[in-house]
Write an enzyme that holds these catalytic residues in place. Sequence first.
Site, PDB file in Angstrom:
ATOM      1  N   GLY B  34     -74.914 -10.787 -29.589  1.00 28.63           N
ATOM      2  CA  GLY B  34     -75.425 -11.561 -30.712  1.00 28.63           C
ATOM      3  C   GLY B  34     -75.737 -10.741 -31.948  1.00 28.63           C
ATOM      4  CB  CYS B 243     -59.836 -39.931 -25.952  1.00 30.36           C
ATOM      5  SG  CYS B 243     -58.199 -39.533 -26.596  1.00 30.36           S
ATOM      6  CB  CYS B 246     -56.210 -38.928 -22.832  1.00 31.77           C
ATOM      7  SG  CYS B 246     -57.775 -38.135 -23.213  1.00 31.77           S
ATOM      8  CB  CYS B 274     -55.516 -35.277 -26.068  1.00 31.07           C
ATOM      9  SG  CYS B 274     -55.572 -37.071 -26.220  1.00 31.07           S
TER      10      CYS B 274
HETATM   11 ZN   LIG Z   1     -57.719 -37.600 -25.453  1.00 25.28          ZN
END
Ligand SMILES: [Zn+2]
Lengths: 258, 299
Positions: B34, B243, B246, B274
Amino acid sequence: MAMNSLLSVENLTVKYGDRVGCRNVGFDLFPGEVLGVVGESGSGKSTLLNAVSGQLPPHSGRVSYKTRLNDRCDIYGMTEPERRFLMRTDWAFVHQNPRDGLRMSVSAGANIGERLMGVGWRHYGEIREAGLNWLEKVEIDDDRVDDLPSTFSGGMLQRLQIARNLVSKPRLVFMDEPTGGLDVSVQARLLDLLRGLVSDLGLSVMIVTHDLAVARLLSHRLMVMQGGQVVESGLTDQVLDDPQHPYSQLLVSSILQV
Amino acid sequence: MSNFENTAYNFAYLDEQTKRMIRRALLKAVAIPGYQVPFASREMPMPYGWGTGGIQVTAAVIGPEDVLKVIDQGSDDTTNAVSIRNFFQKTTNVETTEETAKASLIQTRHRIPETPLTDGQILVYQVPIPEPLRFLEPRETETRKMHALEEYGLMHVKLYEDISRHGDIATTYAYPVNVAGRYVMDPSPTPKFDNPKMNNMPALQLFGAGREKRIYAIPPYTEVVSLDFEDYPFTIQKWEEPCALCGETESFLDEVILDDAGGRMFVCSDSHYCKSRQEQGHSGSQSPDAEKASREVAE
Ligand SMILES: [Zn+2]
């Protein structure tokens, strides 16, 4: 150095190259006491304030502070993290120009809450509540809590800066001409407020001002500076009513003429 | 194109000395999770906004055996992703892929792939502004001190301000995190949706800021915590619909405008994820099959 003092300054000298900012200054500040430092510009009073408040390492001399744990620590002998922590928790610094002491890009509530978040507060509701309480204490309407400081008047800005500083319950507050640049009527209100807060909270204060009326109203004791040195010190009324040093006499008489 | 045409260039464009310099900065960054390590950022044959920091990091760690994936906003097909992929194809001749699981090295802008990363993979982020405290403290001397002394109250001032203005923590990108219980870090402009993926990730995460000349890192299996308040805990974005292509309900969705009449749909921003779900037979409301099916029903 007095045993029961909160802050002790011994033989403090600050130089800018060959020029002396202040020379061999020493004093004790006791719990609950307000010490005024007066003098014209260039007298060394701002240099002294910066050196005493940990922001300007002196050429020689010592500044020591008695912490809540009762140890006396050397301000310039501690590590930088320790000093920075002290400065944003147990100490406070009120600048003449509130814009130097505030974050202008975040709300009044965030300005007040910053010190609390800095010591680990993580509950939004509690931080906001503390902000609202402090707005009330400095006489700002609580519906201004989410407003940006840039929408505030000069007097309100100075009161907000005071709230932002006092929220961490500091024991020692440094003030640099806190009423400078304000209208007379606004000044009077601010002085009233400051006097009330200082006595209610039992604060120890070192206040630098060129305004003897401010010094008389707020401080218990007074130091008069000229050319980097303290030329006279004593109880405020004593110094202002019966000045001994020719320079103090001149200062007092010039205010009387105003 | 597939030939190593530009033999005038060194492997991965940068000369070996520069790569060693960057690797030294990377080693330091991995050793102090970090922490922003300064490095002598080089001119690259593309403008700064194109991820020159990430490209230099990739160039310093890529080897001939690596399989490279480049994504921009989750997609392998944007101009930015395609140019960077082509650049490394030309200068290293390594194999490239769109498949997250197949890649050994992934350079990204704005997203972490939905497919969980695994041991041995490296994720390189392109970073525009590495300093999380800059929003409230523009002085670099001061922010450096704040990191050194772990004075992070200011980060919560920003979140406080969010809640005061918007009723909730409105920061949705570049949401600040604490790394390994020490340094506060800007995860680059990834959506906060991806923050939880950074926590205990098996892959090595490297961050490069070209214009700002900073490199930082999160070693594998490091604790990464998103900052928040007790009464306003950190949450990730949620969508009301799955989505449209999908049917996934757990991925980060982009809004896509379909026509001038205000038609729109939400689809996975991770285009490869996807696509592979669709290939596995998953479908959504706007899938070609679903459309056909609904048309058939209507007729
Ligand atoms: Zn998707």
